[in-house]
Design a protein around this motif. Sequence first.
Motif, PDB file in Angstrom:
ATOM      1  N   SER A 134       0.866  -1.097  -0.047  1.00 17.62           N
ATOM      2  CA  SER A 134       0.022  -0.061   0.077  1.00 17.62           C
ATOM      3  C   SER A 134       0.797   1.300   0.026  1.00 17.62           C
ATOM      4  O   SER A 134       0.499   2.226  -0.636  1.00 17.62           O
ATOM      5  N   LEU A 135       1.908   1.135   0.696  1.00 15.95           N
ATOM      6  CA  LEU A 135       2.741   2.430   0.588  1.00 15.95           C
ATOM      7  C   LEU A 135       3.108   3.089  -0.614  1.00 15.95           C
ATOM      8  O   LEU A 135       2.922   4.187  -0.859  1.00 15.95           O
ATOM      9  N   PRO A 136       3.727   2.230  -1.468  1.00 16.07           N
ATOM     10  CA  PRO A 136       4.249   2.904  -2.878  1.00 16.07           C
ATOM     11  C   PRO A 136       2.878   3.601  -3.606  1.00 16.07           C
ATOM     12  O   PRO A 136       2.934   4.553  -4.016  1.00 16.07           O
ATOM     13  N   ALA A 137       1.678   2.979  -3.474  1.00 18.82           N
ATOM     14  CA  ALA A 137       0.632   3.444  -4.353  1.00 18.82           C
ATOM     15  C   ALA A 137      -0.064   4.611  -3.436  1.00 18.82           C
ATOM     16  O   ALA A 137      -0.374   5.712  -3.918  1.00 18.82           O
TER      17      ALA A 137
ATOM     18  N   ALA B 212       0.013   8.254  -4.998  1.00 20.52           N
ATOM     19  CA  ALA B 212      -1.117   9.095  -5.142  1.00 20.52           C
ATOM     20  C   ALA B 212      -1.252  10.403  -4.529  1.00 20.52           C
ATOM     21  O   ALA B 212      -1.442  11.610  -4.822  1.00 20.52           O
ATOM     22  N   GLY B 213      -0.784  10.581  -3.134  1.00 24.38           N
ATOM     23  CA  GLY B 213      -0.341  11.718  -2.294  1.00 24.38           C
ATOM     24  C   GLY B 213       0.325  12.831  -2.900  1.00 24.38           C
ATOM     25  O   GLY B 213      -0.047  13.689  -2.970  1.00 24.38           O
ATOM     26  N   ILE B 214       1.274  12.227  -3.440  1.00 29.25           N
ATOM     27  CA  ILE B 214       2.279  13.211  -4.091  1.00 29.25           C
ATOM     28  C   ILE B 214       1.652  13.892  -5.540  1.00 29.25           C
ATOM     29  O   ILE B 214       1.629  14.856  -5.819  1.00 29.25           O
ATOM     30  N   TYR B 215       0.991  12.908  -6.257  1.00 26.32           N
ATOM     31  CA  TYR B 215       0.301  13.497  -7.498  1.00 26.32           C
ATOM     32  C   TYR B 215      -0.735  14.557  -6.882  1.00 26.32           C
ATOM     33  O   TYR B 215      -0.834  15.357  -7.650  1.00 26.32           O
TER      34      TYR B 215
ATOM     35  N   VAL C 151      -3.050   7.830   1.897  1.00 26.08           N
ATOM     36  CA  VAL C 151      -3.225   8.581   0.701  1.00 26.08           C
ATOM     37  C   VAL C 151      -3.470  10.114   1.150  1.00 26.08           C
ATOM     38  O   VAL C 151      -2.834  11.259   0.971  1.00 26.08           O
ATOM     39  N   ARG C 152      -4.500  10.306   2.022  1.00 26.38           N
ATOM     40  CA  ARG C 152      -4.987  11.389   2.762  1.00 26.38           C
ATOM     41  C   ARG C 152      -3.781  12.199   3.430  1.00 26.38           C
ATOM     42  O   ARG C 152      -3.631  13.265   3.527  1.00 26.38           O
ATOM     43  N   VAL C 153      -3.271  11.257   4.409  1.00 22.11           N
ATOM     44  CA  VAL C 153      -2.333  11.867   5.323  1.00 22.11           C
ATOM     45  C   VAL C 153      -0.862  12.310   4.491  1.00 22.11           C
ATOM     46  O   VAL C 153      -0.322  13.355   4.651  1.00 22.11           O
TER      47      VAL C 153
END
Length: 287
Positions: free
Chosen positions: A77-80, A84-87, A150-152
């Motif tokens: 989950s961490l890479p995705a 996604a958070g960076i994007y 993702v949100r964090v």
Amino acid sequence: MSSAQSQDKMATALMWLAGMLILLILVAFLGYMLIKGLPVLTWDFITGQSSDINAGGGVGAQLFNSFYILGLSMLFSLPAAVGAGIYLAEYAGNNRLTNMIRLSTESLATVPSIVLALFGMIIFVNMFGMGFSIIGGSLTLMLLNLPVLVRVTEESIRTVPAYYREASLALGATKWQTIWQVVLPNAMPGIITGITLTAGRALGETAILIFTAGTTVSRSMPDFNVMAGGETLAVHMWYVMAVGLVPDRVAIADGIGALLIITILIFNLMFTLPGKYIQRKMAGSGQ
């Protein structure tokens, strides 16, 4: 004393009372569980094999599975989630695609764990033929981790001051170099906090793992075979109290409860202390 000052003092007292009430509830809960469970925590109990019939079984395989499944789920989950958070924080504009991604993330966060469990059982256990296994539980647990991470990640990146990016770009760095070498290190304390919260929630998850990882364990320990049965501590606690036949099932449940609390506290400290250190180091270097 004016009316405004009286209201301020009253509001302050109420806030203190609310805070102390939460603290007392937490202390009472932890104290009760530890008083009941600590006498059960022997070395044989922590490292021994469980038994379905005989008293005196341990939880060694379940403890190993708890961390093994947690590690695999975070690895998936961490890479995705970080990507996604960076994007969302650095690249996405205010358009329909961005709104759809955020809506999907928030919708996934509100899905009950039992629904995720049924989805994982249908897809991973049955359709992909993984059976009740560690890999099936890890992949389904990934769905539980993703929305929070993702949100964090997005919010942590957004808290990094804009002048950090401007200074990096002014020195000739590319956008990706700025994100990788400037933004992410400064956002790391917040991301670590999100990882800690997610990991603590995942360690105590039961519904997802009952339907995907099962209620059995390998008899050899440690067993790194991802197709082996993946019963965890939380699932074993549910199992012995719901359908277990062991005569000392209450003592086993008390011991598992205390072990889970101690494990989560240690796990939180392992992530929180480095996060605080990084945050102080970043604050000191920014002065």
